[in-house]
Motif scaffolding. Structure first.
Motif, mmCIF file in Angstrom:
data_model
loop_
_atom_site.group_PDB
_atom_site.id
_atom_site.type_symbol
_atom_site.label_atom_id
_atom_site.label_comp_id
_atom_site.label_asym_id
_atom_site.label_seq_id
_atom_site.Cartn_x
_atom_site.Cartn_y
_atom_site.Cartn_z
ATOM 1 N N ILE A 13 3.350 8.490 -6.738
ATOM 2 C CA ILE A 13 4.438 7.769 -6.950
ATOM 3 C C ILE A 13 4.760 6.486 -5.833
ATOM 4 C CG2 ILE A 13 6.887 7.858 -7.023
ATOM 5 C CD1 ILE A 13 6.437 10.882 -7.992
ATOM 6 N N ASN A 14 4.178 6.847 -4.669
ATOM 7 C CA ASN A 14 4.464 6.059 -3.610
ATOM 8 C C ASN A 14 3.406 4.876 -3.914
ATOM 9 O OD1 ASN A 14 6.582 7.091 -2.363
ATOM 10 N ND2 ASN A 14 5.219 8.088 -0.939
ATOM 11 N N ARG A 15 2.265 5.102 -4.339
ATOM 12 C CA ARG A 15 1.054 4.231 -4.449
ATOM 13 C C ARG A 15 1.650 3.162 -5.526
ATOM 14 N NH1 ARG A 15 -3.345 7.297 -5.739
ATOM 15 N NH2 ARG A 15 -3.381 7.915 -3.641
ATOM 16 N N GLN A 16 2.086 3.903 -6.779
ATOM 17 C CA GLN A 16 2.583 3.073 -7.998
ATOM 18 C C GLN A 16 3.847 2.114 -7.527
ATOM 19 O OE1 GLN A 16 3.616 6.041 -10.666
ATOM 20 N NE2 GLN A 16 1.588 6.109 -11.634
ATOM 21 N N ASN A 17 4.836 2.719 -6.748
ATOM 22 C CA ASN A 17 5.746 1.835 -6.126
ATOM 23 C C ASN A 17 5.253 0.558 -5.560
ATOM 24 O OD1 ASN A 17 7.778 3.588 -7.594
ATOM 25 N ND2 ASN A 17 7.987 4.366 -5.904
ATOM 26 N N ARG A 18 4.442 0.784 -4.670
ATOM 27 C CA ARG A 18 3.798 -0.392 -3.678
ATOM 28 C C ARG A 18 3.076 -1.384 -4.774
ATOM 29 N NH1 ARG A 18 2.327 3.861 -0.234
ATOM 30 N NH2 ARG A 18 -0.012 3.862 -0.823
ATOM 31 N N ALA A 19 2.441 -0.818 -5.693
ATOM 32 C CA ALA A 19 1.800 -1.695 -6.754
ATOM 33 C C ALA A 19 2.805 -2.416 -7.327
ATOM 34 C CB ALA A 19 0.937 -0.962 -7.581
ATOM 35 N N GLN A 25 6.365 -9.316 -6.142
ATOM 36 C CA GLN A 25 6.417 -10.318 -5.119
ATOM 37 C C GLN A 25 5.521 -11.445 -5.503
ATOM 38 O OE1 GLN A 25 7.300 -9.714 -1.398
ATOM 39 N NE2 GLN A 25 8.755 -7.825 -1.813
ATOM 40 N N SER A 26 4.325 -11.160 -6.242
ATOM 41 C CA SER A 26 3.529 -12.241 -6.555
ATOM 42 C C SER A 26 3.671 -12.906 -7.718
ATOM 43 C CB SER A 26 2.120 -11.761 -6.430
ATOM 44 O OG SER A 26 1.716 -10.885 -7.209
ATOM 45 N N GLU A 35 10.187 -8.912 -16.709
ATOM 46 C CA GLU A 35 9.525 -8.074 -17.159
ATOM 47 C C GLU A 35 8.973 -6.995 -16.231
ATOM 48 O OE1 GLU A 35 8.540 -8.096 -20.550
ATOM 49 O OE2 GLU A 35 9.947 -9.690 -20.644
ATOM 50 N N ILE A 36 8.271 -7.095 -15.018
ATOM 51 C CA ILE A 36 8.064 -6.342 -14.398
ATOM 52 C C ILE A 36 9.285 -5.348 -13.645
ATOM 53 C CG2 ILE A 36 7.189 -5.943 -11.657
ATOM 54 C CD1 ILE A 36 5.629 -8.229 -12.090
ATOM 55 N N ALA A 37 10.328 -5.723 -13.649
ATOM 56 C CA ALA A 37 11.563 -4.828 -13.250
ATOM 57 C C ALA A 37 11.839 -3.880 -14.440
ATOM 58 C CB ALA A 37 12.705 -5.508 -12.996
#
Length: 45
Positions: A13-19, A25-26, A35-37
């Motif tokens: 979950i943490n890895r997905q959240n960071r991705a 951000q980019s 869309e990402i949100a």
């Protein structure tokens, strides 16, 4: 669910959240950020 399974799940979950955060951000446009949100809100664990 064992403690080990919970730790592994939390790591994923943490890895997905960071991705998702990096993608947000980019993102070159506000529309893409939107869309990402939406994607991030709909994801299931």
């Amino acid at each position: 669910m064992s403690i080990v399974d919970r730790v592994r799940q939390r790591r994923v979950i943490n890895r997905q959240n960071r991705a998702i955060d990096r993608a947000w951000q980019s993102a070159p446009t506000q529309a893409m950020r939107d869309e990402i949100a939406i994607f991030a809100q709909r994801k299931t664990f």
